[in-house]
Design a protein around this motif. Structure first.
Motif, PDB file in Angstrom:
ATOM      1  N   HIS A  24       1.223  -0.869  -0.166  1.00 56.76           N
ATOM      2  CA  HIS A  24      -0.123   0.167  -0.118  1.00 56.76           C
ATOM      3  C   HIS A  24       0.489   1.180  -0.154  1.00 56.76           C
ATOM      4  O   HIS A  24       0.565   2.158  -0.741  1.00 56.76           O
ATOM      5  CB  HIS A  24      -0.987  -0.178   0.623  1.00 56.76           C
ATOM      6  CG  HIS A  24      -2.053   1.258   1.252  1.00 56.76           C
ATOM      7  ND1 HIS A  24      -2.852   0.925   2.906  1.00 56.76           N
ATOM      8  CD2 HIS A  24      -2.108   1.711   0.042  1.00 56.76           C
ATOM      9  CE1 HIS A  24      -3.434   2.332   2.193  1.00 56.76           C
ATOM     10  NE2 HIS A  24      -3.351   2.840   0.918  1.00 56.76           N
ATOM     11  N   LEU A  25       2.091   1.550   0.994  1.00 56.40           N
ATOM     12  CA  LEU A  25       3.009   2.308   1.147  1.00 56.40           C
ATOM     13  C   LEU A  25       3.249   2.618  -0.500  1.00 56.40           C
ATOM     14  O   LEU A  25       3.883   3.925  -0.588  1.00 56.40           O
ATOM     15  CB  LEU A  25       3.716   2.352   2.042  1.00 56.40           C
ATOM     16  CG  LEU A  25       4.780   3.299   2.169  1.00 56.40           C
ATOM     17  CD1 LEU A  25       3.972   4.653   1.759  1.00 56.40           C
ATOM     18  CD2 LEU A  25       6.364   3.034   3.239  1.00 56.40           C
ATOM     19  N   ILE A  26       3.781   1.902  -0.607  1.00 56.03           N
ATOM     20  CA  ILE A  26       4.393   1.834  -2.064  1.00 56.03           C
ATOM     21  C   ILE A  26       4.053   2.298  -3.382  1.00 56.03           C
ATOM     22  O   ILE A  26       4.616   2.889  -3.921  1.00 56.03           O
ATOM     23  CB  ILE A  26       5.564   0.664  -2.419  1.00 56.03           C
ATOM     24  CG1 ILE A  26       6.927   0.238  -1.645  1.00 56.03           C
ATOM     25  CG2 ILE A  26       5.852   0.156  -3.736  1.00 56.03           C
ATOM     26  CD1 ILE A  26       7.352  -1.646  -1.586  1.00 56.03           C
ATOM     27  N   ALA A  27       2.941   1.977  -3.445  1.00 52.87           N
ATOM     28  CA  ALA A  27       1.747   3.113  -4.093  1.00 52.87           C
ATOM     29  C   ALA A  27       2.327   4.430  -4.298  1.00 52.87           C
ATOM     30  O   ALA A  27       2.429   5.222  -5.785  1.00 52.87           O
ATOM     31  CB  ALA A  27       0.889   2.352  -4.224  1.00 52.87           C
ATOM     32  N   GLU A  28       2.121   5.382  -3.469  1.00 50.30           N
ATOM     33  CA  GLU A  28       2.025   6.324  -2.617  1.00 50.30           C
ATOM     34  C   GLU A  28       3.649   6.699  -2.151  1.00 50.30           C
ATOM     35  O   GLU A  28       3.483   8.391  -2.334  1.00 50.30           O
ATOM     36  CB  GLU A  28       1.104   6.745  -2.049  1.00 50.30           C
ATOM     37  CG  GLU A  28      -0.257   6.015  -2.579  1.00 50.30           C
ATOM     38  CD  GLU A  28      -1.322   7.324  -2.577  1.00 50.30           C
ATOM     39  OE1 GLU A  28      -1.189   8.096  -2.067  1.00 50.30           O
ATOM     40  OE2 GLU A  28      -2.711   5.975  -1.630  1.00 50.30           O
ATOM     41  N   GLY A  29       4.048   5.888  -1.406  1.00 53.79           N
ATOM     42  CA  GLY A  29       5.556   6.477  -1.083  1.00 53.79           C
ATOM     43  C   GLY A  29       6.203   5.314  -1.414  1.00 53.79           C
ATOM     44  O   GLY A  29       6.895   5.199  -2.470  1.00 53.79           O
TER      45      GLY A  29
END
Length: 73
Positions: A24-29
């Motif tokens: 989830h984080l890699i998609a935006e961070g």
């Protein structure tokens, strides 16, 4: 805008839960470093809109700003 944070998971967090969180984080961070020797966590650049959302996630122990720590002897 995003800031750099250290994100630490609770001891009870499973590997699968952590991997899902990371996806989830890699998609935006961006993840900078993984920590697993003393605690389950990582440092990452996190968009400001996700910090408060992540802070109340049931597998997160705490989130704090990442920075340089110095000591004097």
């Amino acid at each position: 805008m995003s800031g750099r944070y250290i994100i630490v998971f609770k001891d009870k967090a499973t590997r699968a839960e952590i991997e899902q969180f990371i996806d989830h984080l890699i998609a935006e961070g961006k993840i900078h470093a993984h920590y697993d020797a003393l605690f389950k966590g990582f440092s990452a650049s996190v968009p400001d809109n996700l910090v408060s959302l992540f802070a109340v996630d049931r597998i997160i122990d705490f989130i704090e700003p990442d920075g340089i720590v110095t000591t004097q002897v």
